[in-house]
Design a protein around this motif. Structure first.
Motif, PDB file in Angstrom:
ATOM      1  N   ASN A  50      55.768  38.093  45.865  1.00  0.00           N
ATOM      2  CA  ASN A  50      55.924  38.938  44.680  1.00  0.00           C
ATOM      3  C   ASN A  50      55.627  40.358  45.141  1.00  0.00           C
ATOM      4  O   ASN A  50      54.484  40.663  45.505  1.00  0.00           O
ATOM      5  CB  ASN A  50      54.959  38.486  43.577  1.00  0.00           C
ATOM      6  N   VAL A  51      56.654  41.203  45.152  1.00  0.00           N
ATOM      7  CA  VAL A  51      56.512  42.527  45.763  1.00  0.00           C
ATOM      8  C   VAL A  51      55.414  43.351  45.093  1.00  0.00           C
ATOM      9  O   VAL A  51      54.659  44.055  45.775  1.00  0.00           O
ATOM     10  CB  VAL A  51      57.860  43.287  45.813  1.00  0.00           C
ATOM     11  N   LYS A  52      55.280  43.255  43.789  1.00  0.00           N
ATOM     12  CA  LYS A  52      54.258  44.030  43.088  1.00  0.00           C
ATOM     13  C   LYS A  52      52.849  43.581  43.507  1.00  0.00           C
ATOM     14  O   LYS A  52      52.004  44.412  43.868  1.00  0.00           O
ATOM     15  CB  LYS A  52      54.432  43.874  41.577  1.00  0.00           C
ATOM     16  N   ASN A  53      52.608  42.280  43.502  1.00  0.00           N
ATOM     17  CA  ASN A  53      51.296  41.753  43.879  1.00  0.00           C
ATOM     18  C   ASN A  53      50.991  41.983  45.351  1.00  0.00           C
ATOM     19  O   ASN A  53      49.863  42.308  45.722  1.00  0.00           O
ATOM     20  CB  ASN A  53      51.197  40.262  43.552  1.00  0.00           C
ATOM     21  N   PHE A  54      52.004  41.795  46.194  1.00  0.00           N
ATOM     22  CA  PHE A  54      51.790  41.967  47.625  1.00  0.00           C
ATOM     23  C   PHE A  54      51.515  43.435  47.965  1.00  0.00           C
ATOM     24  O   PHE A  54      50.595  43.743  48.716  1.00  0.00           O
ATOM     25  CB  PHE A  54      52.992  41.434  48.415  1.00  0.00           C
ATOM     26  N   THR A  55      52.296  44.341  47.377  1.00  0.00           N
ATOM     27  CA  THR A  55      52.082  45.772  47.612  1.00  0.00           C
ATOM     28  C   THR A  55      50.689  46.178  47.150  1.00  0.00           C
ATOM     29  O   THR A  55      49.976  46.907  47.853  1.00  0.00           O
ATOM     30  CB  THR A  55      53.154  46.612  46.898  1.00  0.00           C
ATOM     31  N   LYS A  56      50.286  45.695  45.987  1.00  0.00           N
ATOM     32  CA  LYS A  56      48.944  45.996  45.475  1.00  0.00           C
ATOM     33  C   LYS A  56      47.868  45.507  46.448  1.00  0.00           C
ATOM     34  O   LYS A  56      46.919  46.232  46.751  1.00  0.00           O
ATOM     35  CB  LYS A  56      48.754  45.349  44.100  1.00  0.00           C
ATOM     36  N   ALA A  57      48.031  44.290  46.955  1.00  0.00           N
ATOM     37  CA  ALA A  57      47.056  43.731  47.898  1.00  0.00           C
ATOM     38  C   ALA A  57      47.010  44.540  49.194  1.00  0.00           C
ATOM     39  O   ALA A  57      45.928  44.804  49.739  1.00  0.00           O
ATOM     40  CB  ALA A  57      47.378  42.266  48.191  1.00  0.00           C
ATOM     41  N   ILE A  58      48.158  44.942  49.688  1.00  0.00           N
ATOM     42  CA  ILE A  58      48.236  45.746  50.919  1.00  0.00           C
ATOM     43  C   ILE A  58      47.533  47.090  50.712  1.00  0.00           C
ATOM     44  O   ILE A  58      46.729  47.525  51.543  1.00  0.00           O
ATOM     45  CB  ILE A  58      49.713  45.954  51.345  1.00  0.00           C
ATOM     46  N   GLY A  70      44.380  52.077  66.174  1.00  0.00           N
ATOM     47  CA  GLY A  70      44.388  52.899  67.377  1.00  0.00           C
ATOM     48  C   GLY A  70      45.652  52.654  68.167  1.00  0.00           C
ATOM     49  O   GLY A  70      46.476  51.816  67.807  1.00  0.00           O
ATOM     50  N   LEU A  71      45.828  53.425  69.232  1.00  0.00           N
ATOM     51  CA  LEU A  71      47.002  53.304  70.108  1.00  0.00           C
ATOM     52  C   LEU A  71      48.305  53.550  69.359  1.00  0.00           C
ATOM     53  O   LEU A  71      49.353  53.052  69.729  1.00  0.00           O
ATOM     54  CB  LEU A  71      47.043  51.922  70.780  1.00  0.00           C
ATOM     55  N   GLN A  72      48.231  54.300  68.245  1.00  0.00           N
ATOM     56  CA  GLN A  72      49.375  54.621  67.391  1.00  0.00           C
ATOM     57  C   GLN A  72      49.945  53.378  66.695  1.00  0.00           C
ATOM     58  O   GLN A  72      51.141  53.292  66.434  1.00  0.00           O
ATOM     59  CB  GLN A  72      50.468  55.362  68.159  1.00  0.00           C
ATOM     60  N   VAL A  73      49.068  52.415  66.402  1.00  0.00           N
ATOM     61  CA  VAL A  73      49.477  51.151  65.793  1.00  0.00           C
ATOM     62  C   VAL A  73      48.673  50.892  64.524  1.00  0.00           C
ATOM     63  O   VAL A  73      47.468  51.138  64.483  1.00  0.00           O
ATOM     64  CB  VAL A  73      49.261  49.980  66.778  1.00  0.00           C
ATOM     65  N   ALA A  74      49.356  50.376  63.509  1.00  0.00           N
ATOM     66  CA  ALA A  74      48.699  49.900  62.294  1.00  0.00           C
ATOM     67  C   ALA A  74      49.138  48.460  62.052  1.00  0.00           C
ATOM     68  O   ALA A  74      50.297  48.103  62.319  1.00  0.00           O
ATOM     69  CB  ALA A  74      49.062  50.765  61.098  1.00  0.00           C
ATOM     70  N   ILE A  75      48.201  47.657  61.537  1.00  0.00           N
ATOM     71  CA  ILE A  75      48.518  46.258  61.230  1.00  0.00           C
ATOM     72  C   ILE A  75      48.035  45.959  59.802  1.00  0.00           C
ATOM     73  O   ILE A  75      47.005  45.315  59.602  1.00  0.00           O
ATOM     74  CB  ILE A  75      47.887  45.287  62.252  1.00  0.00           C
ATOM     75  N   PRO A  76      48.785  46.454  58.802  1.00  0.00           N
ATOM     76  CA  PRO A  76      48.428  46.132  57.422  1.00  0.00           C
ATOM     77  C   PRO A  76      48.665  44.646  57.167  1.00  0.00           C
ATOM     78  O   PRO A  76      49.579  44.054  57.737  1.00  0.00           O
ATOM     79  CB  PRO A  76      49.373  47.006  56.592  1.00  0.00           C
ATOM     80  N   HIS A  77      47.825  44.072  56.318  1.00  0.00           N
ATOM     81  CA  HIS A  77      47.935  42.640  56.093  1.00  0.00           C
ATOM     82  C   HIS A  77      47.372  42.252  54.734  1.00  0.00           C
ATOM     83  O   HIS A  77      46.493  42.932  54.205  1.00  0.00           O
ATOM     84  CB  HIS A  77      47.206  41.867  57.196  1.00  0.00           C
ATOM     85  N   ALA A  78      47.896  41.171  54.208  1.00  0.00           N
ATOM     86  CA  ALA A  78      47.370  40.598  52.967  1.00  0.00           C
ATOM     87  C   ALA A  78      47.730  39.128  52.940  1.00  0.00           C
ATOM     88  O   ALA A  78      48.805  38.727  53.394  1.00  0.00           O
ATOM     89  CB  ALA A  78      47.956  41.309  51.749  1.00  0.00           C
ATOM     90  N   LYS A  79      46.801  38.361  52.400  1.00  0.00           N
ATOM     91  CA  LYS A  79      47.041  36.928  52.231  1.00  0.00           C
ATOM     92  C   LYS A  79      46.877  36.621  50.747  1.00  0.00           C
ATOM     93  O   LYS A  79      45.881  37.024  50.143  1.00  0.00           O
ATOM     94  CB  LYS A  79      46.067  36.113  53.087  1.00  0.00           C
ATOM     95  N   LEU A  80      47.852  35.942  50.182  1.00  0.00           N
ATOM     96  CA  LEU A  80      47.833  35.608  48.759  1.00  0.00           C
ATOM     97  C   LEU A  80      48.109  34.124  48.560  1.00  0.00           C
ATOM     98  O   LEU A  80      48.862  33.519  49.337  1.00  0.00           O
ATOM     99  CB  LEU A  80      48.889  36.420  47.999  1.00  0.00           C
ATOM    100  N   GLN A  81      47.549  33.564  47.507  1.00  0.00           N
ATOM    101  CA  GLN A  81      47.756  32.142  47.204  1.00  0.00           C
ATOM    102  C   GLN A  81      49.231  31.802  47.005  1.00  0.00           C
ATOM    103  O   GLN A  81      49.659  30.692  47.304  1.00  0.00           O
ATOM    104  CB  GLN A  81      46.977  31.755  45.938  1.00  0.00           C
ATOM    105  N   THR A  82      50.005  32.744  46.496  1.00  0.00           N
ATOM    106  CA  THR A  82      51.408  32.465  46.157  1.00  0.00           C
ATOM    107  C   THR A  82      52.351  32.465  47.351  1.00  0.00           C
ATOM    108  O   THR A  82      53.470  31.979  47.255  1.00  0.00           O
ATOM    109  CB  THR A  82      51.914  33.503  45.137  1.00  0.00           C
ATOM    110  N   ILE A  83      51.920  33.008  48.476  1.00  0.00           N
ATOM    111  CA  ILE A  83      52.777  33.060  49.662  1.00  0.00           C
ATOM    112  C   ILE A  83      52.626  31.749  50.420  1.00  0.00           C
ATOM    113  O   ILE A  83      51.522  31.308  50.715  1.00  0.00           O
ATOM    114  CB  ILE A  83      52.422  34.264  50.561  1.00  0.00           C
ATOM    115  N   ILE A 113      51.570  41.923  58.220  1.00  0.00           N
ATOM    116  CA  ILE A 113      51.430  40.470  58.217  1.00  0.00           C
ATOM    117  C   ILE A 113      51.126  40.023  56.796  1.00  0.00           C
ATOM    118  O   ILE A 113      50.257  40.594  56.129  1.00  0.00           O
ATOM    119  CB  ILE A 113      50.274  40.004  59.135  1.00  0.00           C
ATOM    120  N   GLY A 114      51.833  39.013  56.351  1.00  0.00           N
ATOM    121  CA  GLY A 114      51.559  38.412  55.053  1.00  0.00           C
ATOM    122  C   GLY A 114      51.535  36.910  55.209  1.00  0.00           C
ATOM    123  O   GLY A 114      52.171  36.363  56.114  1.00  0.00           O
ATOM    124  N   GLY A 115      50.772  36.252  54.349  1.00  0.00           N
ATOM    125  CA  GLY A 115      50.730  34.799  54.433  1.00  0.00           C
ATOM    126  C   GLY A 115      49.825  34.177  53.400  1.00  0.00           C
ATOM    127  O   GLY A 115      49.278  34.868  52.533  1.00  0.00           O
TER     128      GLY A 115
END
Length: 159
Positions: A50-58, A70-83, A113-115
């Motif tokens: 769900n793009v709204k819920n996932f974006t909010k979690a991120i 660091g190293l010019q890298v970002a690793i945004p992530h969220a884990k939700l029950q619905t995924i 990363i999402g899951g």
């Protein structure tokens, strides 16, 4: 649906979660815009996102602590029950994006990363595979200079 092949006796590979259609090349330098575009791509590729819920979690995760590692890298992530299954969306940024990274440098590579919320061990395996690639200066350079999705996927081919 993606399978967690490690449970079936096969080692987990990033390419089980990252595909040609989940690699983006973005011109934006705005962190929120980049995260929004990536979350929308995740929802496009996985009906359980769900793009709204996932974006909010991120975005909430980013307020706790920046995912700019660091190293010019970002690793945004969220884990939700619905995924239902893990996924990775990669963005190669054409310009520096301020991310409030740990090393105070701008970001050029973003791996979202999402899951499922209940699969912490699988999340850590995915994170470790991404980390193996980005710790290698030659591979990081290869990723920053990639011109198409196949070049990005090639950096992860052995992992």
């Amino acid at each position: 649906m993606l399978l967690c092949l490690e449970m079936e006796g096969y080692p987990m590979r990033i390419l089980d979660y990252l595909s040609e259609s989940s690699v983006l090349f973005l011109d934006s330098t705005n962190k929120q815009e980049i995260l929004s575009v990536m979350a929308n791509k995740a929802a496009e590729l996985d009906a359980t996102v769900n793009v709204k819920n996932f974006t909010k979690a991120i975005l909430e995760r980013e307020t706790i602590m920046s995912t700019g590692i660091g190293l010019q890298v970002a690793i945004p992530h969220a884990k939700l029950q619905t995924i239902q299954d893990f996924f990775v969306v990669a963005a190669i940024l054409q310009n520096d994006a301020e991310w409030d990274a740990l090393d105070k440098k701008p970001v050029r590579l973003v791996f979202m990363i999402g899951g499922p919320a209940d699969k912490q061990a699988d999340y850590l395996k995915i994170l470790s595979k991404i980390t193996l690639v980005i710790k290698n200066p030659a591979r990081r350079k290869e990723l920053r200079q990639a011109k198409d999705a196949n070049a990005v996927l090639a950096a992860f081919a052995e992992l």
